[in-house]
Design an enzyme around this catalytic site. Sequence first.
Site, PDB file in Angstrom:
ATOM      1  N   GLU A  67       0.808  -1.218   0.000  1.00 19.20           N
ATOM      2  CA  GLU A  67       0.000   0.000   0.000  1.00 19.20           C
ATOM      3  C   GLU A  67       0.839   1.265   0.000  1.00 19.20           C
ATOM      4  O   GLU A  67       0.531   2.242  -0.699  1.00 19.20           O
ATOM      5  CB  GLU A  67      -0.940   0.005   1.208  1.00 19.20           C
ATOM      6  CG  GLU A  67      -2.052  -1.036   1.139  1.00 19.20           C
ATOM      7  CD  GLU A  67      -1.632  -2.427   1.605  1.00 19.20           C
ATOM      8  OE1 GLU A  67      -0.440  -2.622   1.906  1.00 19.20           O
ATOM      9  OE2 GLU A  67      -2.504  -3.318   1.659  1.00 19.20           O
ATOM     10  N   HIS A 136     -10.967  -3.809  10.826  1.00 20.15           N
ATOM     11  CA  HIS A 136     -11.596  -3.804   9.496  1.00 20.15           C
ATOM     12  C   HIS A 136     -12.874  -2.967   9.470  1.00 20.15           C
ATOM     13  O   HIS A 136     -13.771  -3.220   8.681  1.00 20.15           O
ATOM     14  CB  HIS A 136     -11.899  -5.236   9.038  1.00 20.15           C
ATOM     15  CG  HIS A 136     -10.729  -5.920   8.395  1.00 20.15           C
ATOM     16  ND1 HIS A 136      -9.519  -6.083   9.032  1.00 20.15           N
ATOM     17  CD2 HIS A 136     -10.562  -6.470   7.168  1.00 20.15           C
ATOM     18  CE1 HIS A 136      -8.678  -6.714   8.226  1.00 20.15           C
ATOM     19  NE2 HIS A 136      -9.292  -6.960   7.091  1.00 20.15           N
TER      20      HIS A 136
END
Lengths: 353, 318
Positions: A67, A136
């Site tokens: 990322e 999450h």
Amino acid sequence: MSSAPKSDRSLTYAEALYEGTRQEMERDPGVFVFGLGVDDARGMYGTTLDLQNVFGADRNFDTPLSEDAMTGVAIGAALAGMRPIHVHQRMDFLLLCMNQLVNMAAKSSYMFAGAVNVPIVVRAIIGRSWGQGAQHSQAFHSYFMHVPGLKVVAPSTPHDAKGCMIAAIRDNNPVIFMEHRMLYQNRGIVPEEPFAVTFGQARRLTEGDDVTIVAVSHMVVEALRAKHLLDEVGIKAEVIDPVTLAPLDMDTIAESVGRTGRVLVVDNSWTMCGASSEIVAQLVERLQGSRSFRTARLGYAPTPCPTTKPLENLFYPTAMSIAQTAYELVKGKGDWTPAAVEAKEIAEFRGPF
Amino acid sequence: MMAIPERSLSTIYRDLRRIRRVEEKIIEVYSSDKVKSPVHLSIGQESVAVGVCAALEPQDIAFGTYRGHALYLAKGGDMRRMIAELYGKVDGCARGKAGSMHLVDMSVNMMGTSAIVATSLPLAVGYAFALKARKEKAIVVCFFGEGAMDEGVAYESLNFAALRKLPVLFVCENNQYAIYSHVRDRMPHGDPCARARSFNIPTERIERGDTLAIRDASAKAAAAIRAGEGPQFIECMTYRWRDHVGPDEDRKWKYRPDEELDAWIRNDEVARVGAMLDDATRQRIDAEVEAEVTDAFAFADASAFPGGEELDQYVFSA
Ligand SMILES: Cc1ncc(C[n+]2csc(CCOP(=O)(O)OP(=O)(O)O)c2C)c(N)n1
């Protein structure tokens, strides 16, 4: 509805994102979509499905799990004149991109006095329900609102999903594009032709003179449910969706609060140093001395998100907690308890992801 | 291969079988909504955790991932508390706060697992740093998928571990896919061992998921670490039979060839190791495992949900 005119066409939020992306890819060969899983058979909840077949593997591709570097790659490609869309299946993963986004993307235009620009779109999906747990489910819009040079958008309707996507792609600045998984199946009317939603214009979704409810992202849906609950006790709520958080349309919000004298800000994140703090602070700055008002804020409980359902239910604001809080702003502590309303998109969601 | 005494072979089989049966039972109950949480199943990959843990001492420290059922059980984690955790119950290993993705059992040195890929590598290295600084005997074992080897932090961690000769065993569970993305689409040469060797870390790759070969390689690596030789790296080739997340088969997504999956299913380590035991022993173990699994699910069913007052407990440590 086969005879319905084109302008009444409805799409889901996910379909609207797809359509906006696809139309921009057709218009501008510099637009490309990349990120983990964007070319797989599930197509990021349908929002990137088949883009690779249509536009080829140079314009829609999977990446290694990298990322930080991939954010830099997006910035580099943008410096070279392209318009990357970098997709993250959870906003939690943006923490790995922070350095590139804050130190590089946000600063380039200013530091180099406009010599370069960084037109990137960073799509970040917020997870909720089905035990997403602490890592999450997070929404970090306030981290980005804090930084000059970044734009932050959080559309709540299919119409705005498409219009904001097109505007974000055309914008010459980095745009953090916040989506919520629980919005993806919402349906709404979306024009077929490409259109851009102007950033910095809030939407007044309902009109009312008793209390202003400003809600962010998925909380708009809950606030609209709360509005119906409040109707039943004769309280008229004005629900405002800021649509974009940076820039933030304080004119619309302040005008409303100037009328109602009461404001509840419901964020889809924690309240501490959050979007709700900013909105209330700016209201104070604008209205102090001319209009006194009462205020309250709702957001995530001040804990990490627990996995187990009974605690998760307490973690998020609900239509009921919103209605109750708004009621108390208007009437003071009362004995009213709103009827339970089901959040269909949450109750009906089936995992595993 | 080192000779494995009969007792440890039956222990190894028991652990393989426990993991397999517990996960098959999770699949069975999943549609009932009792598990309201993503599950990343280890079915097909049991031999990695079991083989490595068979070479560890109880005081050794394990770090793992969200695909953590196998490691948790192989390291000695409490099965009852695992199922209760999946059910979100108060007797779960984290009182319902973790779910499947963040199992923990500090009583057996099973560190809590993370759902952010590659976050465990630097933590394992830091733990190893502390063990070395305190001259303790234990070593750290860090499990991660080959997907973690895409992340920059993996290399920074390998580098520091090698630089300081830290007592850590890196275990790369190479099931070849990160969600639906094949390793060849993420790494130019697809060889995690070669990357580890570039930091002067000794490596060994074990093909086919062979449990006993994994155990032997781990034992050798652990001995080297305990002798002060610094970090070691093993890559265990393995295969996930089910979808990346959730209980289902995933042939319909067509991201991997059916023949590849079928070949790995034929190569079932649970059956292969079971066949090394005499029938009576195997049947006895199978029966005991069934009883343990049934008991664990009954325990979870009977456990209560946490009360609302638990929401803000443990935000900070006392
Ligand atoms: C930093 C980060 N990026 C992306 C994800 C989303 N994600 C979850 S699991 C996964 C694949 C990981 O593959 P691998 O490391 O090989 O482990 P496996 O799931 O195969 O056991 C991805 C991309 C994540 N959890 N964390």
